[in-house]
Scaffold this motif. Structure first.
Motif, PDB file in Angstrom:
ATOM      1  N   LEU A 286       0.827  -1.208   0.000  1.00  0.00           N
ATOM      2  CA  LEU A 286       0.000   0.000   0.000  1.00  0.00           C
ATOM      3  C   LEU A 286       0.860   1.256   0.000  1.00  0.00           C
ATOM      4  O   LEU A 286       0.490   2.278  -0.601  1.00  0.00           O
ATOM      5  CB  LEU A 286      -0.937  -0.012   1.209  1.00  0.00           C
ATOM      6  N   THR A 287       2.009   1.201   0.675  1.00  0.00           N
ATOM      7  CA  THR A 287       2.926   2.340   0.648  1.00  0.00           C
ATOM      8  C   THR A 287       3.467   2.566  -0.753  1.00  0.00           C
ATOM      9  O   THR A 287       3.546   3.709  -1.236  1.00  0.00           O
ATOM     10  CB  THR A 287       4.101   2.111   1.623  1.00  0.00           C
ATOM     11  N   LEU A 288       3.840   1.481  -1.436  1.00  0.00           N
ATOM     12  CA  LEU A 288       4.325   1.598  -2.811  1.00  0.00           C
ATOM     13  C   LEU A 288       3.251   2.166  -3.734  1.00  0.00           C
ATOM     14  O   LEU A 288       3.549   2.857  -4.712  1.00  0.00           O
ATOM     15  CB  LEU A 288       4.787   0.233  -3.325  1.00  0.00           C
ATOM     16  N   MET A 289       1.983   1.882  -3.400  1.00  0.00           N
ATOM     17  CA  MET A 289       0.873   2.399  -4.207  1.00  0.00           C
ATOM     18  C   MET A 289       0.516   3.833  -3.836  1.00  0.00           C
ATOM     19  O   MET A 289      -0.332   4.455  -4.482  1.00  0.00           O
ATOM     20  CB  MET A 289      -0.358   1.510  -4.032  1.00  0.00           C
ATOM     21  N   GLY A 290       1.147   4.362  -2.768  1.00  0.00           N
ATOM     22  CA  GLY A 290       0.870   5.721  -2.340  1.00  0.00           C
ATOM     23  C   GLY A 290      -0.381   5.865  -1.512  1.00  0.00           C
ATOM     24  O   GLY A 290      -0.933   6.971  -1.382  1.00  0.00           O
ATOM     25  N   VAL A 291      -0.855   4.748  -0.930  1.00  0.00           N
ATOM     26  CA  VAL A 291      -2.066   4.779  -0.110  1.00  0.00           C
ATOM     27  C   VAL A 291      -1.732   5.313   1.284  1.00  0.00           C
ATOM     28  O   VAL A 291      -0.707   4.956   1.868  1.00  0.00           O
ATOM     29  CB  VAL A 291      -2.691   3.372  -0.002  1.00  0.00           C
ATOM     30  N   SER A 292      -2.581   6.146   1.835  1.00  0.00           N
ATOM     31  CA  SER A 292      -2.364   6.733   3.156  1.00  0.00           C
ATOM     32  C   SER A 292      -2.290   5.655   4.232  1.00  0.00           C
ATOM     33  O   SER A 292      -2.952   4.617   4.142  1.00  0.00           O
ATOM     34  CB  SER A 292      -3.503   7.705   3.491  1.00  0.00           C
ATOM     35  N   SER A 293      -1.476   5.922   5.253  1.00  0.00           N
ATOM     36  CA  SER A 293      -1.305   4.969   6.350  1.00  0.00           C
ATOM     37  C   SER A 293      -2.611   4.716   7.095  1.00  0.00           C
ATOM     38  O   SER A 293      -2.792   3.658   7.708  1.00  0.00           O
ATOM     39  CB  SER A 293      -0.234   5.465   7.325  1.00  0.00           C
ATOM     40  N   VAL A 294      -3.535   5.686   7.047  1.00  0.00           N
ATOM     41  CA  VAL A 294      -4.828   5.507   7.715  1.00  0.00           C
ATOM     42  C   VAL A 294      -5.580   4.332   7.100  1.00  0.00           C
ATOM     43  O   VAL A 294      -6.179   3.511   7.806  1.00  0.00           O
ATOM     44  CB  VAL A 294      -5.673   6.795   7.607  1.00  0.00           C
ATOM     45  N   TYR A 295      -5.525   4.212   5.791  1.00  0.00           N
ATOM     46  CA  TYR A 295      -6.209   3.100   5.120  1.00  0.00           C
ATOM     47  C   TYR A 295      -5.500   1.781   5.373  1.00  0.00           C
ATOM     48  O   TYR A 295      -6.132   0.720   5.373  1.00  0.00           O
ATOM     49  CB  TYR A 295      -6.298   3.376   3.622  1.00  0.00           C
ATOM     50  N   GLN A 296      -4.190   1.828   5.596  1.00  0.00           N
ATOM     51  CA  GLN A 296      -3.461   0.615   5.949  1.00  0.00           C
ATOM     52  C   GLN A 296      -3.962   0.061   7.280  1.00  0.00           C
ATOM     53  O   GLN A 296      -4.179  -1.143   7.437  1.00  0.00           O
ATOM     54  CB  GLN A 296      -1.963   0.907   6.032  1.00  0.00           C
ATOM     55  N   VAL A 297      -4.155   0.945   8.248  1.00  0.00           N
ATOM     56  CA  VAL A 297      -4.683   0.534   9.548  1.00  0.00           C
ATOM     57  C   VAL A 297      -6.107   0.012   9.402  1.00  0.00           C
ATOM     58  O   VAL A 297      -6.488  -0.993  10.017  1.00  0.00           O
ATOM     59  CB  VAL A 297      -4.644   1.720  10.543  1.00  0.00           C
ATOM     60  N   LEU A 298      -6.895   0.673   8.568  1.00  0.00           N
ATOM     61  CA  LEU A 298      -8.284   0.260   8.334  1.00  0.00           C
ATOM     62  C   LEU A 298      -8.341  -1.163   7.782  1.00  0.00           C
ATOM     63  O   LEU A 298      -9.091  -2.017   8.271  1.00  0.00           O
ATOM     64  CB  LEU A 298      -8.958   1.229   7.364  1.00  0.00           C
ATOM     65  N   ILE A 299      -7.535  -1.438   6.764  1.00  0.00           N
ATOM     66  CA  ILE A 299      -7.540  -2.757   6.136  1.00  0.00           C
ATOM     67  C   ILE A 299      -7.060  -3.823   7.108  1.00  0.00           C
ATOM     68  O   ILE A 299      -7.612  -4.935   7.175  1.00  0.00           O
ATOM     69  CB  ILE A 299      -6.676  -2.739   4.861  1.00  0.00           C
ATOM     70  N   THR A 300      -6.041  -3.498   7.903  1.00  0.00           N
ATOM     71  CA  THR A 300      -5.538  -4.446   8.899  1.00  0.00           C
ATOM     72  C   THR A 300      -6.624  -4.785   9.913  1.00  0.00           C
ATOM     73  O   THR A 300      -6.810  -5.948  10.284  1.00  0.00           O
ATOM     74  CB  THR A 300      -4.312  -3.875   9.626  1.00  0.00           C
ATOM     75  N   GLY A 301      -7.370  -3.774  10.349  1.00  0.00           N
ATOM     76  CA  GLY A 301      -8.453  -4.013  11.299  1.00  0.00           C
ATOM     77  C   GLY A 301      -9.538  -4.906  10.729  1.00  0.00           C
ATOM     78  O   GLY A 301     -10.056  -5.799  11.406  1.00  0.00           O
ATOM     79  N   ILE A 302      -9.871  -4.701   9.466  1.00  0.00           N
ATOM     80  CA  ILE A 302     -10.877  -5.544   8.808  1.00  0.00           C
ATOM     81  C   ILE A 302     -10.397  -6.988   8.732  1.00  0.00           C
ATOM     82  O   ILE A 302     -11.165  -7.925   8.986  1.00  0.00           O
ATOM     83  CB  ILE A 302     -11.191  -4.993   7.403  1.00  0.00           C
ATOM     84  N   LEU A 303      -9.113  -7.170   8.429  1.00  0.00           N
ATOM     85  CA  LEU A 303      -8.561  -8.527   8.336  1.00  0.00           C
ATOM     86  C   LEU A 303      -8.626  -9.246   9.683  1.00  0.00           C
ATOM     87  O   LEU A 303      -8.917 -10.441   9.746  1.00  0.00           O
ATOM     88  CB  LEU A 303      -7.116  -8.470   7.837  1.00  0.00           C
ATOM     89  N   VAL A 304      -8.340  -8.515  10.758  1.00  0.00           N
ATOM     90  CA  VAL A 304      -8.395  -9.121  12.086  1.00  0.00           C
ATOM     91  C   VAL A 304      -9.810  -9.595  12.404  1.00  0.00           C
ATOM     92  O   VAL A 304     -10.022 -10.719  12.883  1.00  0.00           O
ATOM     93  CB  VAL A 304      -7.917  -8.121  13.162  1.00  0.00           C
ATOM     94  N   ILE A 305     -10.804  -8.751  12.120  1.00  0.00           N
ATOM     95  CA  ILE A 305     -12.198  -9.119  12.386  1.00  0.00           C
ATOM     96  C   ILE A 305     -12.591 -10.334  11.563  1.00  0.00           C
ATOM     97  O   ILE A 305     -13.254 -11.260  12.055  1.00  0.00           O
ATOM     98  CB  ILE A 305     -13.129  -7.928  12.099  1.00  0.00           C
ATOM     99  N   LEU A 306     -12.166 -10.367  10.310  1.00  0.00           N
ATOM    100  CA  LEU A 306     -12.474 -11.517   9.454  1.00  0.00           C
ATOM    101  C   LEU A 306     -11.829 -12.790   9.994  1.00  0.00           C
ATOM    102  O   LEU A 306     -12.453 -13.862   9.996  1.00  0.00           O
ATOM    103  CB  LEU A 306     -11.988 -11.249   8.023  1.00  0.00           C
ATOM    104  N   ALA A 307     -10.575 -12.681  10.455  1.00  0.00           N
ATOM    105  CA  ALA A 307      -9.876 -13.860  10.969  1.00  0.00           C
ATOM    106  C   ALA A 307     -10.556 -14.405  12.218  1.00  0.00           C
ATOM    107  O   ALA A 307     -10.723 -15.622  12.377  1.00  0.00           O
ATOM    108  CB  ALA A 307      -8.414 -13.516  11.270  1.00  0.00           C
ATOM    109  N   VAL A 308     -10.964 -13.517  13.117  1.00  0.00           N
ATOM    110  CA  VAL A 308     -11.648 -13.956  14.342  1.00  0.00           C
ATOM    111  C   VAL A 308     -13.014 -14.543  13.998  1.00  0.00           C
ATOM    112  O   VAL A 308     -13.463 -15.518  14.613  1.00  0.00           O
ATOM    113  CB  VAL A 308     -11.792 -12.783  15.335  1.00  0.00           C
TER     114      VAL A 308
END
Length: 319
Positions: A286-308
């Protein structure tokens, strides 16, 4: 079909690999620099600290516990070892051992409060998180230690292999994972960890003291946090009192994404390594794509919820 289904690993174990393959495919198609040896080496260097913390976190979660203090205990260990060497003139190897001893001591305190006083791990480690943070700030004077011995930074140095510069710390992280995987899979004490997580009362009835296993797990986790302290110093070249404030959540994320059940008793420690790499790949891509770090945290949070969610559904399906 039924025989094939039984031979396949559980979805919780396949999930991390599937997520890693999908992430690598997507970023490989959208960014030219992603599929390069140097970039993959960089990803592993970026996750080696959280990866080693996640080993200790995995052991605790396997026993149906959780450790919110791991990141701050790691930061305290890094400050202890760097300040002892820089300010007190303690030889670097002894300073490193002292830092690991301090993190192991915190693990012992966590374990004693959980096993002897029967406090919930969440509350215990939330309290020791704040205690470790306060001690770190007081002992360091809230100042970064910049005079670091070369012995402490050696694991951050690299060697060339296959066109990439691989850090010695990355090699250490992988070796630690392999060692703990073998210990959990092939030794009686390792299998006892799973037994305590599955059913502590049944474990007690067969003659295995769950309190002793739990205490040992928390101390061992503290040792891994101490090793992560050294890797943090090696990677950054400083002892940072402000480090470790988000590593607890990053480590829990890696463990959950790696397929270890938050309810205890199920999981493979190597999955936590894959989970840490998945998070590293997402942030890197996401950094290489120029995506803001806020969206990186958002996507990580979604992945955690999906995993649980997958873990919860698989538990219900197994009943």
């Amino acid at each position: 079909m039924d025989n094939l289904k039984h031979k396949l690993p559980p979805l919780g174990q396949l999930g991390p690999f599937i997520a890693l393959v999908i992430a690598c495919t997507v970023f490989g198609m959208t960014t030219e620099r992603f599929f390069s040896a140097d970039n993959f080496s960089l990803i592993l260097q970026q996750v080696m600290v959280v990866g080693v913390i996640a080993i200790g976190q995995t052991l605790i979660i396997l026993t149906a516990g959780i450790d919110l203090s791991c990141g701050m205990i790691m930061a305290l260990g890094s400050i202890v070892m760097t300040k002892l060497a820089a300010d007190s003139g303690v030889p670097a190897p002894l300073a490193i051992l002292a830092g690991i001893a301090v993190t192991a001591l915190f693990g012992l305190v966590n374990g004693l409060l959980v096993t002897r006083i029967k406090l919930p791990p969440f509350i215990v480690t939330l309290g020791t998180f704040n205690i470790a943070f306060a001690i770190t700030q007081l002992y360091s004077g809230a100042q970064t230690v910049t005079e670091v011995s070369p012995v402490m930074t050696w694991l951050g140095s690299t060697f060339a292999i296959g066109g990439a510069n691989v850090a010695y710390g990355t090699v250490l992280m992988v070796l630690l994972y392999l060692g703990v995987w073998f210990w959990l899979r092939e030794t009686a004490p390792g299998r006892h960890v799973y037994a305590v997580g599955n059913n502590p009362e049944a474990t007690r009835l067969v003659g295995i003291p769950p309190e002793r296993i739990l205490l040992g797990v928390y101390v061992l986790a503290g040792v891994f946090y101490g090793i992560a302290s050294l890797l943090s110093v090696a990677r950054t070249g400083v002892g940072d009192p402000n480090a470790g404030q988000t590593e607890n959540l990053d480590a829990i994320t890696a463990v959950v994404l790696g397929g270890t059940s938050l309810f205890g008793g199920r999981g493979v420690v190597l999955g936590s390594l894959i989970g840490a790499v998945v998070v590293g790949v997402l942030r890197n891509g996401l950094t290489l794509m120029g995506v803001s770090s806020v969206y990186q945290v958002l996507i990580t949070g979604i992945l955690v919820i999906l995993a649980v969610t997958v873990d919860q559904l698989s538990r219900k399906g197994g009943r």
